[in-house]
Design a protein around this motif. Structure first.
Motif, PDB file in Angstrom:
ATOM      1  N   GLY A  19       4.291  -9.849  14.584  1.00 12.31           N
ATOM      2  CA  GLY A  19       3.550  -9.834  15.827  1.00 12.31           C
ATOM      3  C   GLY A  19       4.130 -10.745  16.890  1.00 12.31           C
ATOM      4  N   THR A  33      -1.439  -9.597  16.290  1.00 13.25           N
ATOM      5  CA  THR A  33      -0.887  -8.666  15.309  1.00 13.25           C
ATOM      6  C   THR A  33      -1.602  -7.325  15.467  1.00 13.25           C
ATOM      7  OG1 THR A  33      -2.478  -9.200  13.569  1.00 13.25           O
ATOM      8  CG2 THR A  33      -0.475 -10.559  13.662  1.00 13.25           C
ATOM      9  N   THR A  34      -1.322  -6.412  14.573  1.00 11.44           N
ATOM     10  CA  THR A  34      -1.997  -5.113  14.598  1.00 11.44           C
ATOM     11  C   THR A  34      -3.507  -5.280  14.426  1.00 11.44           C
ATOM     12  OG1 THR A  34      -1.500  -4.846  12.247  1.00 11.44           O
ATOM     13  CG2 THR A  34      -0.031  -3.752  13.818  1.00 11.44           C
ATOM     14  N   ARG A  35      -3.927  -6.325  13.754  1.00 11.17           N
ATOM     15  CA  ARG A  35      -5.373  -6.574  13.595  1.00 11.17           C
ATOM     16  C   ARG A  35      -6.044  -6.865  14.941  1.00 11.17           C
ATOM     17  NH1 ARG A  35      -4.702 -11.189   9.683  1.00 11.17           N
ATOM     18  NH2 ARG A  35      -2.536 -10.703   9.993  1.00 11.17           N
ATOM     19  N   PRO A  39       0.209  -2.113  18.556  1.00 11.36           N
ATOM     20  CA  PRO A  39       0.545  -0.871  17.864  1.00 11.36           C
ATOM     21  C   PRO A  39       1.404  -1.097  16.620  1.00 11.36           C
ATOM     22  CG  PRO A  39       1.110  -0.726  20.204  1.00 11.36           C
ATOM     23  CD  PRO A  39       0.725  -2.138  19.918  1.00 11.36           C
ATOM     24  N   SER A  40       2.143  -2.205  16.608  1.00 16.40           N
ATOM     25  CA  SER A  40       3.027  -2.546  15.490  1.00 16.40           C
ATOM     26  C   SER A  40       3.227  -4.055  15.488  1.00 16.40           C
ATOM     27  CB  SER A  40       4.380  -1.849  15.663  1.00 16.40           C
ATOM     28  OG  SER A  40       5.358  -2.369  14.783  1.00 16.40           O
ATOM     29  N   ASP A  41       3.483  -4.620  14.322  1.00 13.66           N
ATOM     30  CA  ASP A  41       3.783  -6.049  14.228  1.00 13.66           C
ATOM     31  C   ASP A  41       5.250  -6.350  14.528  1.00 13.66           C
ATOM     32  OD1 ASP A  41       1.214  -6.970  13.679  1.00 13.66           O
ATOM     33  OD2 ASP A  41       1.435  -6.630  11.528  1.00 13.66           O
ATOM     34  N   THR A  58       6.492  -2.769  21.494  1.00 15.35           N
ATOM     35  CA  THR A  58       6.587  -2.853  20.036  1.00 15.35           C
ATOM     36  C   THR A  58       7.354  -1.648  19.485  1.00 15.35           C
ATOM     37  OG1 THR A  58       4.608  -1.583  19.407  1.00 15.35           O
ATOM     38  CG2 THR A  58       4.271  -3.902  20.057  1.00 15.35           C
TER      39      THR A  58
END
Length: 184
Positions: A19, A33-35, A39-41, A58
């Motif tokens: 991230g 991050t994705t959390r 869309p992506s780390d 990302t």
């Protein structure tokens, strides 16, 4: 993979599979991050807009960090690798993607015809002091002039990995074949 200073002087660090992190006075202030909505780390690029918005490219799309939250970018770029970002003199965002060159004007996304470029996979972008957009691809370099004309350069015929303009106006091009300097 990416570094940028925001309008407050904080350093953003984009990492491979971890991230993005914002450092304030050397200490971690924010981690995304994705959390949190990325869309992506795998963070590949940043662009700090003149209005203070931070664009985050990302491996799987584009978002913006605005007023302390993640806002989704154009849906047409979902799933695309955003390799490089550049803002022009009209505050419009240009995106180097694995599927070509994208131009974001307010809420409208224009995809540049990939047949005009050396390859459809765009790796790096740079606006020079004369407002030319230098476009590095997986098969060479092109220049888009301020009037919209795209010119392919014969050299280097390689994957472009870095673009830099020095104080004298020389364009330095890093590729898988080495380093080239372009000058008037």
């Amino acid at each position: 993979r990416a570094l940028a200073f925001d309008a407050n002087g904080d350093l953003w660090v984009g990492m491979h599979d971890r991230g993005a992190v914002r450092l304030h006075d050397g200490a971690r202030a924010v981690a995304l991050t994705t959390r949190d909505g990325l869309p992506s780390d795998d963070v590949r690029s940043f662009a700090v807009a003149r209005d203070g918005t931070l664009w985050i490219g990302t491996f799987k799309g584009l978002v913006q960090w605005k007023a302390g939250r993640i806002v989704r970018g154009p849906e047409a770029l979902d799933g695309s690798s955003i390799n490089s970002l550049a803002q022009d003199s009209h505050d419009e965002l240009w995106c180097a993607t694995d599927k070509g060159l994208a131009h974001l004007q307010a809420d409208r996304l224009e995809l540049i015809d990939p047949s005009e470029l050396p390859a459809s996979s765009v790796t790096r972008l740079l606006f020079d002091r004369d407002s030319n957009l230098w476009i590095g691809t997986s098969a060479g370099l092109a220049r888009r002039t301020p009037d919209g004309e795209i010119q392919r350069l014969p050299q280097p015929a390689a994957t472009i990995q870095a673009l830099f303009e020095d104080s004298e106006g020389n364009l330095w091009v890093g590729s898988e074949k080495g380093l080239d300097r372009l000058f008037d």
